[in-house]
Design a protein around this motif. Structure first.
Motif, PDB file in Angstrom:
ATOM      1  N   SER A 114     -42.952  13.923  27.265  1.00 12.77           N
ATOM      2  CA  SER A 114     -43.280  14.377  28.630  1.00 12.77           C
ATOM      3  C   SER A 114     -42.632  13.562  29.565  1.00 12.77           C
ATOM      4  CB  SER A 114     -45.022  14.317  28.658  1.00 12.77           C
ATOM      5  OG  SER A 114     -45.463  15.204  27.997  1.00 12.77           O
ATOM      6  N   ILE A 115     -42.697  12.344  29.228  1.00 17.36           N
ATOM      7  CA  ILE A 115     -41.959  11.482  30.228  1.00 17.36           C
ATOM      8  C   ILE A 115     -40.621  11.380  30.275  1.00 17.36           C
ATOM      9  CG2 ILE A 115     -41.597   8.748  30.375  1.00 17.36           C
ATOM     10  CD1 ILE A 115     -44.214   7.922  29.437  1.00 17.36           C
ATOM     11  N   SER A 116     -39.917  11.551  29.286  1.00 14.09           N
ATOM     12  CA  SER A 116     -38.217  11.868  29.179  1.00 14.09           C
ATOM     13  C   SER A 116     -37.966  13.024  29.513  1.00 14.09           C
ATOM     14  CB  SER A 116     -37.881  11.897  27.609  1.00 14.09           C
ATOM     15  OG  SER A 116     -37.983  10.465  27.149  1.00 14.09           O
ATOM     16  N   THR A 117     -38.787  14.319  29.748  1.00 12.99           N
ATOM     17  CA  THR A 117     -38.675  15.270  30.326  1.00 12.99           C
ATOM     18  C   THR A 117     -38.309  15.334  31.831  1.00 12.99           C
ATOM     19  OG1 THR A 117     -39.495  16.773  28.426  1.00 12.99           O
ATOM     20  CG2 THR A 117     -39.341  18.013  30.490  1.00 12.99           C
ATOM     21  N   LYS A 118     -39.601  14.671  32.432  1.00 11.83           N
ATOM     22  CA  LYS A 118     -39.732  14.352  33.611  1.00 11.83           C
ATOM     23  C   LYS A 118     -38.549  13.828  34.337  1.00 11.83           C
ATOM     24  CE  LYS A 118     -41.821  15.069  37.668  1.00 11.83           C
ATOM     25  NZ  LYS A 118     -41.951  16.155  38.411  1.00 11.83           N
ATOM     26  N   ALA A 119     -38.137  12.922  33.483  1.00 11.31           N
ATOM     27  CA  ALA A 119     -36.961  11.764  33.960  1.00 11.31           C
ATOM     28  C   ALA A 119     -35.698  12.876  33.942  1.00 11.31           C
ATOM     29  CB  ALA A 119     -36.807  10.490  32.820  1.00 11.31           C
ATOM     30  N   ALA A 120     -35.540  13.465  32.981  1.00  8.60           N
ATOM     31  CA  ALA A 120     -34.325  14.564  32.869  1.00  8.60           C
ATOM     32  C   ALA A 120     -34.205  15.562  33.962  1.00  8.60           C
ATOM     33  CB  ALA A 120     -34.312  15.190  31.315  1.00  8.60           C
ATOM     34  N   ARG A 121     -35.623  16.127  34.267  1.00  9.51           N
ATOM     35  CA  ARG A 121     -35.482  16.784  35.367  1.00  9.51           C
ATOM     36  C   ARG A 121     -34.974  16.306  36.684  1.00  9.51           C
ATOM     37  NH1 ARG A 121     -38.379  21.940  35.089  1.00  9.51           N
ATOM     38  NH2 ARG A 121     -38.956  21.763  37.092  1.00  9.51           N
ATOM     39  N   LEU A 122     -35.448  14.986  36.935  1.00  8.03           N
ATOM     40  CA  LEU A 122     -35.107  14.220  38.297  1.00  8.03           C
ATOM     41  C   LEU A 122     -33.553  14.052  38.106  1.00  8.03           C
ATOM     42  CD1 LEU A 122     -38.083  12.015  38.449  1.00  8.03           C
ATOM     43  CD2 LEU A 122     -37.780  13.986  39.869  1.00  8.03           C
ATOM     44  N   LYS A 123     -33.262  13.624  37.097  1.00  5.22           N
ATOM     45  CA  LYS A 123     -31.839  13.323  36.797  1.00  5.22           C
ATOM     46  C   LYS A 123     -30.848  14.482  37.012  1.00  5.22           C
ATOM     47  CE  LYS A 123     -28.542  10.442  36.276  1.00  5.22           C
ATOM     48  NZ  LYS A 123     -27.858   9.247  37.294  1.00  5.22           N
ATOM     49  N   TYR A 124     -31.382  15.656  36.472  1.00  3.48           N
ATOM     50  CA  TYR A 124     -30.492  16.869  36.583  1.00  3.48           C
ATOM     51  C   TYR A 124     -30.554  17.373  38.319  1.00  3.48           C
ATOM     52  CZ  TYR A 124     -29.773  21.949  36.519  1.00  3.48           C
ATOM     53  OH  TYR A 124     -29.286  23.103  36.509  1.00  3.48           O
ATOM     54  N   LEU A 125     -31.330  16.779  39.019  1.00  2.00           N
ATOM     55  CA  LEU A 125     -31.224  17.167  40.337  1.00  2.00           C
ATOM     56  C   LEU A 125     -30.704  16.185  41.155  1.00  2.00           C
ATOM     57  CD1 LEU A 125     -35.158  18.215  41.040  1.00  2.00           C
ATOM     58  CD2 LEU A 125     -33.270  19.690  40.697  1.00  2.00           C
ATOM     59  N   ALA A 126     -30.835  14.956  40.758  1.00  2.00           N
ATOM     60  CA  ALA A 126     -30.082  13.803  41.440  1.00  2.00           C
ATOM     61  C   ALA A 126     -28.567  13.580  41.097  1.00  2.00           C
ATOM     62  CB  ALA A 126     -30.933  12.471  41.414  1.00  2.00           C
ATOM     63  N   MET A 127     -28.330  13.759  39.680  1.00  2.00           N
ATOM     64  CA  MET A 127     -27.317  13.483  39.113  1.00  2.00           C
ATOM     65  C   MET A 127     -26.562  12.388  39.443  1.00  2.00           C
ATOM     66  SD  MET A 127     -26.800  15.023  36.422  1.00  2.00           S
ATOM     67  CE  MET A 127     -25.929  15.114  34.947  1.00  2.00           C
ATOM     68  N   ASP A 128     -25.348  12.604  40.463  1.00  2.00           N
ATOM     69  CA  ASP A 128     -24.777  11.352  40.709  1.00  2.00           C
ATOM     70  C   ASP A 128     -25.241  10.230  41.372  1.00  2.00           C
ATOM     71  OD1 ASP A 128     -24.686  12.974  43.032  1.00  2.00           O
ATOM     72  OD2 ASP A 128     -22.932  12.309  43.830  1.00  2.00           O
ATOM     73  N   LEU A 143     -48.075  -0.104  27.075  1.00  2.86           N
ATOM     74  CA  LEU A 143     -47.293   0.883  26.925  1.00  2.86           C
ATOM     75  C   LEU A 143     -45.795   0.588  27.468  1.00  2.86           C
ATOM     76  CD1 LEU A 143     -49.661   3.846  27.317  1.00  2.86           C
ATOM     77  CD2 LEU A 143     -48.808   2.920  25.391  1.00  2.86           C
ATOM     78  N   ALA A 144     -45.624  -0.276  28.180  1.00  2.00           N
ATOM     79  CA  ALA A 144     -44.500  -0.802  28.942  1.00  2.00           C
ATOM     80  C   ALA A 144     -43.209  -0.546  28.277  1.00  2.00           C
ATOM     81  CB  ALA A 144     -44.502  -2.074  29.647  1.00  2.00           C
ATOM     82  N   PRO A 145     -42.894  -1.261  27.092  1.00  2.00           N
ATOM     83  CA  PRO A 145     -41.659  -0.797  26.400  1.00  2.00           C
ATOM     84  C   PRO A 145     -41.513   0.700  26.096  1.00  2.00           C
ATOM     85  CG  PRO A 145     -42.747  -2.781  25.468  1.00  2.00           C
ATOM     86  CD  PRO A 145     -43.751  -2.045  26.392  1.00  2.00           C
ATOM     87  N   MET A 146     -42.397   1.099  25.465  1.00  4.07           N
ATOM     88  CA  MET A 146     -42.258   2.636  25.320  1.00  4.07           C
ATOM     89  C   MET A 146     -41.865   3.798  26.582  1.00  4.07           C
ATOM     90  SD  MET A 146     -44.532   5.606  25.934  1.00  4.07           S
ATOM     91  CE  MET A 146     -44.421   7.176  25.663  1.00  4.07           C
ATOM     92  N   ALA A 147     -42.398   3.285  27.543  1.00  2.00           N
ATOM     93  CA  ALA A 147     -42.313   4.204  29.124  1.00  2.00           C
ATOM     94  C   ALA A 147     -41.247   3.803  29.323  1.00  2.00           C
ATOM     95  CB  ALA A 147     -43.546   3.722  29.914  1.00  2.00           C
ATOM     96  N   ASP A 148     -40.565   2.467  29.496  1.00  2.00           N
ATOM     97  CA  ASP A 148     -39.127   2.303  29.915  1.00  2.00           C
ATOM     98  C   ASP A 148     -38.210   2.995  28.916  1.00  2.00           C
ATOM     99  OD1 ASP A 148     -39.528   0.949  32.153  1.00  2.00           O
ATOM    100  OD2 ASP A 148     -39.252  -1.284  31.271  1.00  2.00           O
ATOM    101  N   ARG A 149     -38.346   3.000  27.781  1.00  4.10           N
ATOM    102  CA  ARG A 149     -37.484   3.603  26.681  1.00  4.10           C
ATOM    103  C   ARG A 149     -37.343   4.950  27.065  1.00  4.10           C
ATOM    104  NH1 ARG A 149     -36.966   6.307  21.676  1.00  4.10           N
ATOM    105  NH2 ARG A 149     -35.281   5.698  20.572  1.00  4.10           N
ATOM    106  N   ALA A 150     -38.672   5.660  27.112  1.00  2.00           N
ATOM    107  CA  ALA A 150     -38.717   7.105  27.131  1.00  2.00           C
ATOM    108  C   ALA A 150     -37.947   7.431  28.621  1.00  2.00           C
ATOM    109  CB  ALA A 150     -40.071   7.490  27.458  1.00  2.00           C
ATOM    110  N   ALA A 151     -38.239   6.765  29.556  1.00  2.00           N
ATOM    111  CA  ALA A 151     -37.509   6.975  31.064  1.00  2.00           C
ATOM    112  C   ALA A 151     -36.017   7.026  31.021  1.00  2.00           C
ATOM    113  CB  ALA A 151     -38.222   6.159  32.009  1.00  2.00           C
TER     114      ALA A 151
END
Length: 387
Positions: A114-128, A143-151
């Motif tokens: 869920s975290i990684s998917t949202k990060a990927a959607r934002l990166k897809y829109l922002a890209m460069d 959960l900090a290390p896990m969340a940072d890794r997922a993002a």
């Protein structure tokens, strides 16, 4: 308990589970059932509204969870884009050996993805544009290390956690909090002290909305630091924001006419997909927190889809799900075809996504680094953009 969290040992021992799994095992033991060889599939039959794809992450932790358990595990590589109904993982073995872990492995995969998917959607829109994850303050610190890794593996260019260098091999990213200016009592004095205290490799990015108008503070910071100023961050509160785009344009214009074209502008504060679409042409990057830390849920479920009966695998599942263990073949850019697990590929250029990661409890494939996973994600997002 000082913190209400479970440690690895407790999770590995199967103590973190829903009670009905414990009761299921007791019931099977009562019936004298000691062997129930099955294939259990992890899949999402309904992605969040408006999502055409999601990102599969969390696999490494699940592999460590199941390491030593007498099962075989097939999975998509961590960081693979997938679509609904497609299996992302299959566990093969005696249900009595691994059923107790369903709560844990689904929790890992759902939260991570869920975290990684949202990060990927934002990166897809922002890209460069540069994207930083600043969402740790939205989460329990355990959960900090896990969340940072997922993002990060989801596509973020940087994460703010001070531990990220140790866990991810990535230098943590960040600017400065309003607290710095408030404690010092003067923004110029605070920026000057920050510049003098920080190592040369730390980017000088000043926060320019604490006491005065953003345009005024941005020009003050540029005048103070000159070429050393890498960028300014606008974190204008919603109560004072008005038209955020026009505020940023005003700051950009002011810096330009005073000869500070080199200064980059970063926006933060409640940033989500619509904000990136609206601002990506006038900023150099974004700081994103809550929208990634608390994303729409990628709702994985785990279902038995085959049983081993009389020496052969028999498709068998509950209603509403597709029976039979499956393979997913990628035949081009997110052009996927689902087949039965042992079926031949549709064409020679189609590649199977599910690969064997655990054989009888032993991890049999090397696991990629966070950077390698992120590179894989960015490659897929780039291909999507060009399609």
């Amino acid at each position: 308990m000082e913190f209400y969290i479970a440690d690895f040992k407790q999770i590995k021992e199967g103590k973190v589970t829903d009670i009905y799994f414990e009761r299921t095992l007791k019931t099977l033991e009562y019936l004298g059932i000691k062997e129930a060889k099955v294939r259990m599939e992890v899949h999402s039959y309904g992605l969040p509204k408006g999502y055409e794809w999601a990102l599969f992450t969390g696999l490494e932790e699940v592999l460590h969870l199941l390491e030593g358990v007498p099962v075989n595990v097939y999975a998509m590589p961590e960081g693979t884009l997938f679509k609904e109904i497609e299996p992302v993982m299959i566990i093969e073995g005696n249900y009595l050996d691994f059923g107790i872990y369903e709560t844990a492995f689904l929790g890992i995969l759902r939260h991570y993805s869920s975290i990684s998917t949202k990060a990927a959607r934002l990166k897809y829109l922002a890209m460069d544009k540069t994207l930083f994850f600043f969402g740790l303050r939205s989460l329990h610190p355990a959960l900090a290390p896990m969340a940072d890794r997922a993002a990060y593996i989801g596509g973020m260019d940087g994460v703010s956690g001070a531990m990220s260098e140790e866990y991810l091999g990535v230098d943590p990213s960040g600017t400065m909090p309003h607290a710095l200016m408030l404690v010092v009592g003067d923004n110029v004095k605070a920026w000057k002290a920050f510049d003098e205290a920080m190592a040369p490799e730390v980017p000088r990015i000043t926060l320019v909305d604490t006491f005065e108008d953003e345009r005024t503070e941005a020009l003050k910071a540029a005048t103070l630091l000159g070429k050393k100023l890498y960028g300014v961050r606008l974190d204008t509160p919603s109560s004072r924001r008005g038209n955020f785009r026009k505020i940023i344009q005003e700051v950009r214009w002011t810096l330009k006419i005073h000869g500070y074209d080199h200064v980059k502008i970063f926006a933060s504060g409640g940033i989500d997909e619509e904000d990136i679409i609206n601002l990506r042409d006038i900023v150099d990057g974004f700081g994103v927190g809550t929208s990634i830390a608390f994303p729409p849920s990628v709702d994985f479920s785990a279902d038995i889809v085959e049983k081993f009966v009389d020496g052969k695998w028999v498709p068998f599942t509950k209603r509403g799900k597709w029976p039979g263990a499956k393979q997913v073949y990628r035949c081009g850019k997110l052009n996927d075809i689902i087949t039965l697990m042992d079926q031949n590929p549709p064409t020679s250029d189609c590649k199977p996504l599910l690969q064997k990661y655990i054989e009888n409890g032993k991890i049999v494939k090397p696991l990629p680094s966070p950077k390698e996973i992120r590179d894989y994600v960015i490659k897929q997002l780039t291909e999507l953009q060009s399609s």
